[in-house]
Design a protein around this motif. Structure first.
Motif, mmCIF file in Angstrom:
data_model
loop_
_atom_site.group_PDB
_atom_site.id
_atom_site.type_symbol
_atom_site.label_atom_id
_atom_site.label_comp_id
_atom_site.label_asym_id
_atom_site.label_seq_id
_atom_site.Cartn_x
_atom_site.Cartn_y
_atom_site.Cartn_z
ATOM 1 N N ALA A 143 0.884 -1.080 0.241
ATOM 2 C CA ALA A 143 0.038 -0.074 -0.141
ATOM 3 C C ALA A 143 1.036 1.231 0.039
ATOM 4 C CB ALA A 143 -0.571 -0.674 1.445
ATOM 5 N N ALA A 144 2.167 1.009 0.704
ATOM 6 C CA ALA A 144 2.852 2.100 0.643
ATOM 7 C C ALA A 144 3.858 2.847 -0.405
ATOM 8 C CB ALA A 144 4.015 2.146 2.363
ATOM 9 N N GLN A 145 3.455 1.812 -1.670
ATOM 10 C CA GLN A 145 3.507 1.986 -2.979
ATOM 11 C C GLN A 145 3.388 3.707 -3.206
ATOM 12 O OE1 GLN A 145 4.649 -1.047 -6.057
ATOM 13 N NE2 GLN A 145 3.035 -1.254 -4.275
ATOM 14 N N LEU A 146 2.193 3.775 -2.695
ATOM 15 C CA LEU A 146 1.913 4.638 -3.181
ATOM 16 C C LEU A 146 2.628 6.041 -3.016
ATOM 17 C CD1 LEU A 146 -2.403 5.408 -1.401
ATOM 18 C CD2 LEU A 146 -1.189 5.186 -4.428
ATOM 19 N N GLU A 199 -3.933 26.290 -7.042
ATOM 20 C CA GLU A 199 -3.004 26.155 -5.914
ATOM 21 C C GLU A 199 -2.863 24.308 -4.778
ATOM 22 O OE1 GLU A 199 -5.033 29.930 -3.895
ATOM 23 O OE2 GLU A 199 -4.496 29.089 -1.661
ATOM 24 N N GLU A 200 -2.343 24.742 -4.032
ATOM 25 C CA GLU A 200 -2.220 23.160 -3.902
ATOM 26 C C GLU A 200 -2.613 23.366 -2.403
ATOM 27 O OE1 GLU A 200 1.869 20.617 -3.890
ATOM 28 O OE2 GLU A 200 2.147 22.928 -5.287
ATOM 29 N N ALA A 201 -3.258 21.987 -1.941
ATOM 30 C CA ALA A 201 -3.505 21.846 -0.936
ATOM 31 C C ALA A 201 -2.911 20.314 -0.035
ATOM 32 C CB ALA A 201 -4.671 21.820 -0.579
ATOM 33 N N SER A 202 -3.311 19.879 1.149
ATOM 34 C CA SER A 202 -2.195 19.582 1.847
ATOM 35 C C SER A 202 -4.062 18.122 2.004
ATOM 36 C CB SER A 202 -2.021 18.358 2.073
ATOM 37 O OG SER A 202 -0.851 19.508 2.282
ATOM 38 N N LEU A 214 -3.755 8.278 4.817
ATOM 39 C CA LEU A 214 -3.197 8.788 3.407
ATOM 40 C C LEU A 214 -3.442 9.866 2.982
ATOM 41 C CD1 LEU A 214 -2.891 7.246 0.545
ATOM 42 C CD2 LEU A 214 -5.236 7.502 0.683
ATOM 43 N N TYR A 215 -2.418 10.648 2.503
ATOM 44 C CA TYR A 215 -2.080 11.797 2.537
ATOM 45 C C TYR A 215 -2.020 11.813 0.981
ATOM 46 C CZ TYR A 215 1.460 16.446 1.763
ATOM 47 O OH TYR A 215 1.948 17.229 2.281
ATOM 48 N N ALA A 226 -11.780 22.073 -9.279
ATOM 49 C CA ALA A 226 -11.471 20.893 -9.731
ATOM 50 C C ALA A 226 -10.109 20.612 -9.253
ATOM 51 C CB ALA A 226 -11.797 20.078 -10.940
ATOM 52 N N PRO A 227 -10.066 19.204 -8.040
ATOM 53 C CA PRO A 227 -8.796 18.663 -7.119
ATOM 54 C C PRO A 227 -8.758 18.300 -8.202
ATOM 55 C CG PRO A 227 -11.009 17.817 -6.995
ATOM 56 C CD PRO A 227 -11.192 18.414 -7.432
ATOM 57 N N SER A 228 -6.526 17.905 -8.370
ATOM 58 C CA SER A 228 -6.184 16.485 -9.427
ATOM 59 C C SER A 228 -5.246 16.227 -8.074
ATOM 60 C CB SER A 228 -5.533 17.169 -10.330
ATOM 61 O OG SER A 228 -6.109 17.449 -11.496
ATOM 62 N N VAL A 229 -4.528 14.803 -8.470
ATOM 63 C CA VAL A 229 -4.357 14.640 -7.037
ATOM 64 C C VAL A 229 -2.415 14.820 -8.245
ATOM 65 C CG1 VAL A 229 -2.585 12.314 -6.271
ATOM 66 C CG2 VAL A 229 -5.149 12.787 -6.607
ATOM 67 N N VAL A 230 -1.137 15.006 -6.686
ATOM 68 C CA VAL A 230 -0.001 16.030 -6.931
ATOM 69 C C VAL A 230 1.115 14.476 -6.966
ATOM 70 C CG1 VAL A 230 1.755 17.361 -6.921
ATOM 71 C CG2 VAL A 230 -0.067 18.188 -7.806
ATOM 72 N N GLU A 231 0.382 14.213 -5.353
ATOM 73 C CA GLU A 231 1.375 13.409 -5.098
ATOM 74 C C GLU A 231 0.464 12.533 -4.162
ATOM 75 O OE1 GLU A 231 4.067 14.335 -2.422
ATOM 76 O OE2 GLU A 231 3.474 16.100 -1.722
ATOM 77 N N PHE A 232 0.813 11.548 -3.189
ATOM 78 C CA PHE A 232 0.312 10.698 -2.254
ATOM 79 C C PHE A 232 1.120 10.455 -1.773
ATOM 80 C CE2 PHE A 232 -3.394 8.831 -5.049
ATOM 81 C CZ PHE A 232 -4.715 9.338 -4.191
#
Ligand code: AMP
Ligand code: GLY
Length: 426
Positions: A98-101, A193-196, A270-271, A281-287
């Motif tokens: 799972a941590a491969q994310l 704009e980024e957010a966590s 999970l971040y 509209a949100p997109s994933v930059v990283e997990f």
């Protein structure tokens, strides 16, 4: 209940601090911890490396610790969860799979593509020529990333083709990031704009933590090289209720469902590092497979629920009976670094002013206790965090307190929270 927190940073100090507030918790151990944790008589600092799973699990057995909570990605990606579970020990941590994310950007990008989770267009490469050609096809700016773990620093947002080529060459041929750079991901630049956005998951159920925003760049105005994070605040005003709902519907749920469909049961924090565009509209930059650092520090300051209770509930797969409550106040953390970070930096300077009557909470990171002195022992040294009705007020409290905390070679950004403060001014 006895808890072990694995890790040495500000994140782990903040988690340990929060666990101490639980009526259920009698003892909190932190391994290896830092100077601030060693100096706090309510916490047990134990000198065990985060990768020494045998020694960590032996500590848990010797001390009859009920729950282990893991902070950093290293032990997660290396499989601490399986090690503890083989010994029948409760450990809040995603499995190595799972941590491969977080551990593999190419795994994550391909996973998101399979499950239609919004993210930037990308391809992974081991050949320089192919990577350069794809970077040209995407146009500028273009983003070049080392595939493996690089402590948040293996990413170049290239504004010119020359910069893109140089980054690709550094990673694939120059070995700048070692094994982590043997493969590169080239991806389209996402404006916004980024957010966590951090959740606690137990497979199919999850609880949403308060939103936050961090400042990754070393210099004011978000300029200069990326760091682990120079400051953060919570909540992130860009994540409105509507945006938050979209993140749950379009990102968090499809991710947990997609993992389950691939027989991966995700338990732990999970971040999602998000980019939110003009339309919300949100997109994933990283997990990340863990809590954020320094996002943990302001989020824990606002958390009113019992963290130990929810962590135990996640391990026992009963998050449906839980909820998270946060204070309405804003919290803001400013990280104090040692001059030179994220490059080479000095250690050993004595830190003064920590005993002053500060209005901020102090969370240590790169510090060590020698005799009675707290000394610099890392790049990110400590963070001051304050809560207040507005981000502007929290910011004012922290910066005022920072006048008192001093060490040779001290460096911190002067503008943490500027976007939120500007919004409050409207
Ligand atoms: P990462 O390690 O993937 O989170 O990337 C580090 C930082 O690079 C992010 O926090 C963003 O500021 C920036 N970044 C990464 N990918 C992109 C992208 N596709 N578009 C815009 N900025 C990006
Ligand atoms: N602050 C960014 C991170 O924890 O990855």
């Amino acid at each position: 209940m006895k808890i072990l927190v694995v890790g040495a940073g500000g994140r782990e100090h903040a988690l340990a601090w929060k666990f101490l507030q639980s009526a259920k918790v009698t003892d909190v151990f932190v391994a290896p911890g830092n100077g601030g944790i060693a100096a706090d008589s309510r916490l047990n600092q134990i000198d065990i490396d985060v990768m020494d799973f045998d020694a960590l699990s032996q500590l848990v057995l010797d001390q009859a610790i009920d729950l282990t909570v893991v902070g950093p990605e290293g032990p997660l990606v290396a499989g601490i969860q399986a090690h503890f579970s083989a010994k029948g020990l409760a450990c809040l941590a995603p499995s190595a799979e799972a941590a491969q994310l977080e551990g593999s950007k190419s795994f994550t990008k391909e996973f998101m593509q399979r499950h239609r989770i919004p993210t930037a267009a990308f391809q992974a490469f081991t050949e320089i020529n192919e990577a350069e050609a794809y970077a040209r096809s995407l146009g500028l700016p273009v983003v070049i990333k080392a595939d493996g773990l690089a402590a948040g620093k293996g990413v170049v947002v290239a504004q010119t083709i020359e910069e893109a080529d140089a980054a690709i060459n550094d990673m694939l041929a120059g070995n700048v990031y070692g094994e982590a750079g043997s493969k590169v991901v080239v991806e389209a630049f996402l404006p916004g704009e980024e957010a966590s956005f951090i959740v606690l998951a137990d497979g199919d159920q999850y609880l949403v933590f308060a939103t936050s925003q961090d400042h990754k760049a070393i210099f004011d105005g978000d300029q200069g090289p990326n760091t682990g994070g120079m400051g953060a605040y919570s909540p992130a005003p860009i994540v409105t209720k509507a945006v938050s709902q979209r993140v749950c519907d379009e990102i968090i749920e499809p991710t947990l469902k997609g993992l389950l469909a691939e027989q991966i049961h995700y338990t732990g924090f999970l971040y999602a590092g998000l980019m939110i565009n003009d339309e919300g509209a949100p997109s994933v930059v990283e997990f990340n497979c863990r809590f954020g650092d320094p996002e943990t520090q302001p989020i824990m300051m606002r958390l009113q629920s019992d963290l130990a209770e929810v962590c135990l509930a996640a391990v026992e797969h009963r998050l449906d009976q839980q909820s998270l409550v946060f204070s309405d106040e804003a919290a803001l953390a400013v990280v104090v670094a040692s001059q030179g970070y994220p490059g080479d930096y000095a250690t050993g300077a004595v830190i003064s002013g920590l005993d002053a009557a500060l209005h901020s909470q102090i969370f240590h990171a790169g510090t060590k206790l020698e005799e009675d002195d707290l000394k610099v022992n890392g790049g990110r040294v400590l963070a001051l965090v304050a809560c207040a009705p507005t981000v502007a007020k929290a910011q004012a409290i922290v910066y005022q307190d920072l006048e008192r905390v001093q060490f040779e070679g001290q460096y911190y950004r002067r503008d943490i929270g500027y976007r939120a403060v500007a919004r409050e001014g409207i």
